[in-house]
Design a protein around this motif. Structure first.
Motif, short mmCIF file in Angstrom:
data_model
loop_
_atom_site.label_atom_id
_atom_site.label_comp_id
_atom_site.label_asym_id
_atom_site.label_seq_id
_atom_site.Cartn_x
_atom_site.Cartn_y
_atom_site.Cartn_z
N ARG A 186 0.85 -1.19 0.00
CA ARG A 186 0.00 0.00 0.00
C ARG A 186 0.89 1.24 0.00
O ARG A 186 1.79 1.35 0.82
N ARG A 187 0.58 2.14 -0.90
CA ARG A 187 1.40 3.34 -1.04
C ARG A 187 0.60 4.57 -0.65
O ARG A 187 -0.46 4.84 -1.24
N PHE A 188 1.07 5.31 0.34
CA PHE A 188 0.38 6.52 0.78
C PHE A 188 0.59 7.63 -0.24
O PHE A 188 1.69 7.84 -0.74
N ILE A 189 -0.50 8.37 -0.56
CA ILE A 189 -0.41 9.43 -1.57
C ILE A 189 -0.66 10.81 -0.97
O ILE A 189 0.14 11.73 -1.15
N LEU A 190 -1.76 10.97 -0.23
CA LEU A 190 -2.16 12.32 0.16
C LEU A 190 -3.09 12.27 1.36
O LEU A 190 -3.81 11.29 1.56
N ARG A 191 -3.07 13.33 2.16
CA ARG A 191 -3.96 13.47 3.32
C ARG A 191 -4.45 14.92 3.37
O ARG A 191 -3.68 15.86 3.19
N ARG A 192 -5.76 15.08 3.62
CA ARG A 192 -6.35 16.42 3.73
C ARG A 192 -7.45 16.36 4.78
O ARG A 192 -8.21 15.40 4.84
N CYS A 193 -7.53 17.40 5.60
CA CYS A 193 -8.43 17.40 6.76
C CYS A 193 -9.60 18.36 6.56
O CYS A 193 -9.44 19.44 5.97
N TYR A 194 -10.76 17.96 7.09
CA TYR A 194 -11.98 18.76 6.96
C TYR A 194 -12.77 18.73 8.27
O TYR A 194 -12.64 17.80 9.06
#
Length: 447
Positions: A428-436
């Motif tokens: 599994r390859r992590f790409i991006l994280r964004r918070c809301y």
């Protein structure tokens, strides 16, 4: 001691094996159950499998103790071997069933992985602008339109009169419009289009929009004032502060329903309604320029790729449809595989939703592909995705919920994008994280 369970254990072991296999069926074929049972089925099915196996273990333990007390060591060994063979056969049958069921690879284990943490993470509001043809939030600029008469609709009129079947197909196939073509009270329900004017020191209101299809003999939409393009705008009824809801006659079997909700200032409302009418009409320009099935498919799919430097996650909550969301993911992993969008509670780090969908890709890393949530998720996986709560949304709604709960219960979440290569499914390859900052969807409330 000559209890039937101990003295004749063979039948009971086979019953346990059969019961365990029976409990696996809802896990392998969840659509065999009613929709309202699917979310709870895995828990009950797992408990049934575990109970069957534990009962069988208990029986073989007691039976072995009894035979050992009678100094029948060889019989005890044979008994244990036969018991192991039974469960080995059961496991083999399960593997065969799982193969034919073609169950998607278990992606929920990604929830247990440690995610990259950025202590400087900024928490956004879910008001991102989405470009997908499924997007339910459409911006309008009312100041460009005059308020005295109903806007003209050259594209809609052309299609309704010259290509009514093509317009009907567009409405029925578009996730944006298809859900409420028979519902006069669509504006109280989730998953409908809202058109929003720019906000300047407060929200003046929104225009709720839907196509209404009438079959022969069916009554006109109830509670709406029927108008035609170019007609004078109807005035506000006496004793009412709200401008009337309009049913715009397209000249055939379709009406465009428009309901303004906001300020009672008639000029502001009429400008917004005309802006909404013209916006819908302009959407159909490609179909007027080329009235064909190919053009229709292009209109329904939209632009799938953009040139950008880095992946993006966008989240939108349609106005007045609290606790429902749409998302777009722009990414190009460069190879075949599966994308995972994980939503976790930032306070508890608990996984709330996990979506799995095929990745679009190319060798050109400067091109990113648009993936719509829930639009890019295969239909067979939408109702069975991790965290799904049955009954909150209509079937095939172009929105999703993050969790159920009290109205306006706000909490912070992190959206994480992962990639699982097809050639290496255990990676599994992590790409991006964004918070809301989002809110729960209230089950009992009609939105």
């Amino acid at each position: 001691m000559n209890l039937p369970l101990i003295s004749r254990p063979r039948t009971w072991h086979w019953i346990c094996c059969f019961t365990a296999l029976l409990g696996c069926l809802p896990l392998l074929w969840p659509r065999m159950l009613p929709r309202s049972w699917r979310s709870a089925a895995p828990d009950y099915a797992g408990s049934l499998v575990m109970a069957s196996f534990l009962l069988s273990c208990t029986l073989i333990f007691i039976s072995s103790i009894v035979t050992l007390l009678h100094l029948r060591n060889l019989r005890t060994l044979v008994q244990l071997l036969i018991w192991g063979f039974r469960w080995l056969c059961t496991a083999a049958v399960f593997c065969v069933l799982a193969y034919f069921a073609n169950v998607p690879r278990d992606v929920e284990s990604v929830a247990a992985e440690v995610s990259p943490v950025d202590t400087r993470e900024e928490i956004h509001f879910p008001i991102d602008s989405l470009t997908s043809p499924e997007s339910l939030v459409i911006p309008i600029v009312p100041e460009q339109y005059e308020p005295s008469s109903v806007s003209l609709i050259p594209n809609l009129s052309f299609l309704e009169n010259k290509y009514p079947a093509l317009l009907h197909t567009y409405v029925d196939m578009s996730p944006r419009w298809a859900l409420h073509t028979k519902d006069d009270n669509f504006y109280t329900k989730p998953a409908h289009v809202v058109m929003i004017p720019p906000t300047t020191g407060g929200t003046p209101g929104v225009v709720h929009v839907a196509f209404r299809h009438l079959v022969s003999g069916e009554q006109l939409p109830v509670g709406y004032t029927v108008v035609k393009p170019g007609d004078p705008m109807p005035g506000t009824p006496e004793g009412s502060e709200q401008v009337p809801d309009l049913a715009l006659d397209l000249g055939g079997a379709h009406y465009l329903l428009l309901a303004w909700r906001g300020t009672s200032h008639a000029e502001t409302a009429h400008r917004a309604i005309n802006a909404a009418i013209s916006t819908v009409d302009s959407m159909l320009q490609p179909l007027v320029d080329e009235p064909s099935e190919t053009s229709l498919n292009r209109l329904l799919s939209g632009t799938k790729s953009v040139v950008a430097d880095h992946p993006r996650i966008l989240l939108s909550e349609p106005a007045t449809q609290y606790g429902t969301y749409q998302a777009e993911v722009y990414v190009n992993p460069g190879e075949a595989g599966t994308l995972l969008l994980r939503i976790l509670d930032m306070e508890t780090n608990a996984s709330l939703r996990l979506f799995s969908f095929p990745a679009l890709f190319s060798d050109d890393k400067s091109v990113l592909f648009r993936h719509d949530i829930p639009g890019s998720i295969p239909m067979r996986l939408r109702d069975n995705s991790f965290g799904h709560v049955s009954g909150l949304l209509p079937e095939n709604a172009p929105v999703f919920t993050i969790k159920s709960g009290a109205a306006h219960q706000a909490f912070a979440v992190a959206l994480e994008l992962w990639f699982v290569p097809a050639k290496s499914p255990n990676t599994r390859r992590f790409i991006l994280r964004r918070c809301y900052r989002v809110q729960a969807c209230e089950p009992s409330r009609e939105q």
